[in-house]
Write a protein that holds these residues in place. Structure first.
Motif, PDB file in Angstrom:
ATOM      1  N   ARG A 154      43.051  -1.437 -21.529  1.00 41.07           N
ATOM      2  CA  ARG A 154      43.592  -1.441 -20.174  1.00 41.07           C
ATOM      3  C   ARG A 154      43.349  -2.784 -19.500  1.00 41.07           C
ATOM      4  O   ARG A 154      44.183  -3.277 -18.734  1.00 41.07           O
ATOM      5  CB  ARG A 154      42.960  -0.315 -19.346  1.00 41.07           C
ATOM      6  N   SER A 155      42.202  -3.413 -19.798  1.00 47.58           N
ATOM      7  CA  SER A 155      41.899  -4.704 -19.171  1.00 47.58           C
ATOM      8  C   SER A 155      42.880  -5.783 -19.628  1.00 47.58           C
ATOM      9  O   SER A 155      43.229  -6.679 -18.854  1.00 47.58           O
ATOM     10  CB  SER A 155      40.462  -5.128 -19.488  1.00 47.58           C
ATOM     11  N   ALA A 156      43.348  -5.700 -20.885  1.00 48.53           N
ATOM     12  CA  ALA A 156      44.330  -6.681 -21.370  1.00 48.53           C
ATOM     13  C   ALA A 156      45.639  -6.542 -20.603  1.00 48.53           C
ATOM     14  O   ALA A 156      46.279  -7.533 -20.247  1.00 48.53           O
ATOM     15  CB  ALA A 156      44.565  -6.492 -22.866  1.00 48.53           C
ATOM     16  N   VAL A 157      46.046  -5.298 -20.337  1.00 50.60           N
ATOM     17  CA  VAL A 157      47.251  -5.058 -19.549  1.00 50.60           C
ATOM     18  C   VAL A 157      47.055  -5.577 -18.127  1.00 50.60           C
ATOM     19  O   VAL A 157      47.922  -6.250 -17.561  1.00 50.60           O
ATOM     20  CB  VAL A 157      47.607  -3.562 -19.528  1.00 50.60           C
ATOM     21  N   ALA A 158      45.896  -5.278 -17.540  1.00 46.01           N
ATOM     22  CA  ALA A 158      45.619  -5.713 -16.165  1.00 46.01           C
ATOM     23  C   ALA A 158      45.642  -7.233 -16.056  1.00 46.01           C
ATOM     24  O   ALA A 158      46.150  -7.788 -15.083  1.00 46.01           O
ATOM     25  CB  ALA A 158      44.262  -5.172 -15.713  1.00 46.01           C
ATOM     26  N   ASN A 159      45.103  -7.917 -17.069  1.00 50.08           N
ATOM     27  CA  ASN A 159      45.081  -9.379 -17.038  1.00 50.08           C
ATOM     28  C   ASN A 159      46.479  -9.970 -17.119  1.00 50.08           C
ATOM     29  O   ASN A 159      46.765 -11.009 -16.512  1.00 50.08           O
ATOM     30  CB  ASN A 159      44.216  -9.922 -18.174  1.00 50.08           C
ATOM     31  N   LYS A 160      47.364  -9.326 -17.883  1.00 51.84           N
ATOM     32  CA  LYS A 160      48.745  -9.811 -17.949  1.00 51.84           C
ATOM     33  C   LYS A 160      49.443  -9.620 -16.607  1.00 51.84           C
ATOM     34  O   LYS A 160      50.094 -10.531 -16.087  1.00 51.84           O
ATOM     35  CB  LYS A 160      49.517  -9.068 -19.040  1.00 51.84           C
TER      36      LYS A 160
END
Length: 282
Positions: A154-160
């Motif tokens: 989820r953090s990878a999505v949030a960072n994008k």
């Protein structure tokens, strides 16, 4: 070191029950190119001419090694994934192209196109961010749900998605390579004017991501603008009237006031009752 591929891959997505069954047979089907419509959910906007020429050279020498994905729409087909392959075959004058015909709704169309481009590392950071935002907005998905579909955290999505906070000028600098995605992630949480100022410094000096982070930490350790500005007389008098049984201090930072207090039991109860009257619960 080779970059680790992201996402779970097209085969993983297509094989899941939620993607439905292939509409025609189990293998590639030759389909007339002039019967294939473009994918309206295609997240990629920039198709490099050099890459397209390389693909055409490969197809001339070896043929098309991987079929495109399409879905049937009436008597025609709509591209699901493989836009660059389709364009290359069209440019080469081919009449037909090998395709896998699948059943997919609009959300699945976007997911498949997004995952395919991520697997091939064809999308820019902003194109990925915009496609994820579109998934969430158009199909009411959470970041967690998108992460599960892409095989990301989820953090990878949030960072994008965070990249979409960049100002238009800084987005353009990210697109043209003046700053890196790492720089952009650091800048995304800042005010637009400061984003641009620091982005231009990065572009002109070659500042590293770490150096940019250190610069920001140094700025935050400095005295914030407005700190120490005298609190207006009216507020100081109100604080004095409210201070029976309460040790109260009011400080001002720019346009924001911070109220700090200590109280005995009676003062705390009186204060809490007053707050409850001012901000009654629903």
């Amino acid at each position: 070191m080779a970059r680790k591929a992201l996402g779970r891959g097209l085969s993983a997505l297509i094989s899941e029950p939620s993607w439905g069954e292939r509409a025609e047979g189990t293998g590639p089907t030759p389909i007339p190119i002039d019967r294939i419509e473009p994918n309206p959910w295609q997240p990629r906007r920039d198709f490099g001419e050099e890459e397209l020429e390389e693909l055409k050279s490969s197809i001339r020498a070896h043929g098309l090694l991987q079929p495109i994905l399409v879905r049937r729409v009436g008597d025609s087909y709509q591209l699901v994934a493989g836009e660059r392959r389709l364009q290359a075959c069209r440019d080469l004058g081919m009449a037909e192209i090998p395709a896998l015909v699948v059943e997919a709704d609009d959300r699945q169309m976007l997911e498949l196109a997004l995952v395919e481009n991520i697997q091939r590392q064809d999308l820019s950071p902003l194109e990925v961010a915009e496609a994820i935002e579109r998934l969430m907005a158009d199909f009411e998905l959470t970041q967690e749900e998108v992460a599960n579909r892409l095989g990301w955290s989820r953090s990878a999505v949030a960072n994008k998605v965070r990249l979409l906070r960049l100002s238009p000028q800084v987005r353009e600098m990210l697109r043209d390579g003046s700053i890196s995605e790492g720089h952009a992630k650091v800048l995304a949480g800042l005010e637009p004017e400061l984003q641009l100022k620091l982005a231009e410094r990065v572009a002109s000096t070659g500042m590293s991501v770490r150096a940019l982070e250190e610069t920001l930490r140094g700025n935050r350790r400095r005295k914030p603008k407005g700190e120490g500005v005298e609190t207006p007389q009216e507020i100081r008098e109100a604080a004095s009237r409210a201070s029976k049984g309460v040790k109260l201090a009011v400080t001002r930072r720019g346009e924001v006031y911070r109220i700090t207090l200590e109280a005995d039991e009676e003062g705390a109860l009186r204060l809490l009752r007053s707050i409850a009257e001012l901000f009654p619960g629903k």
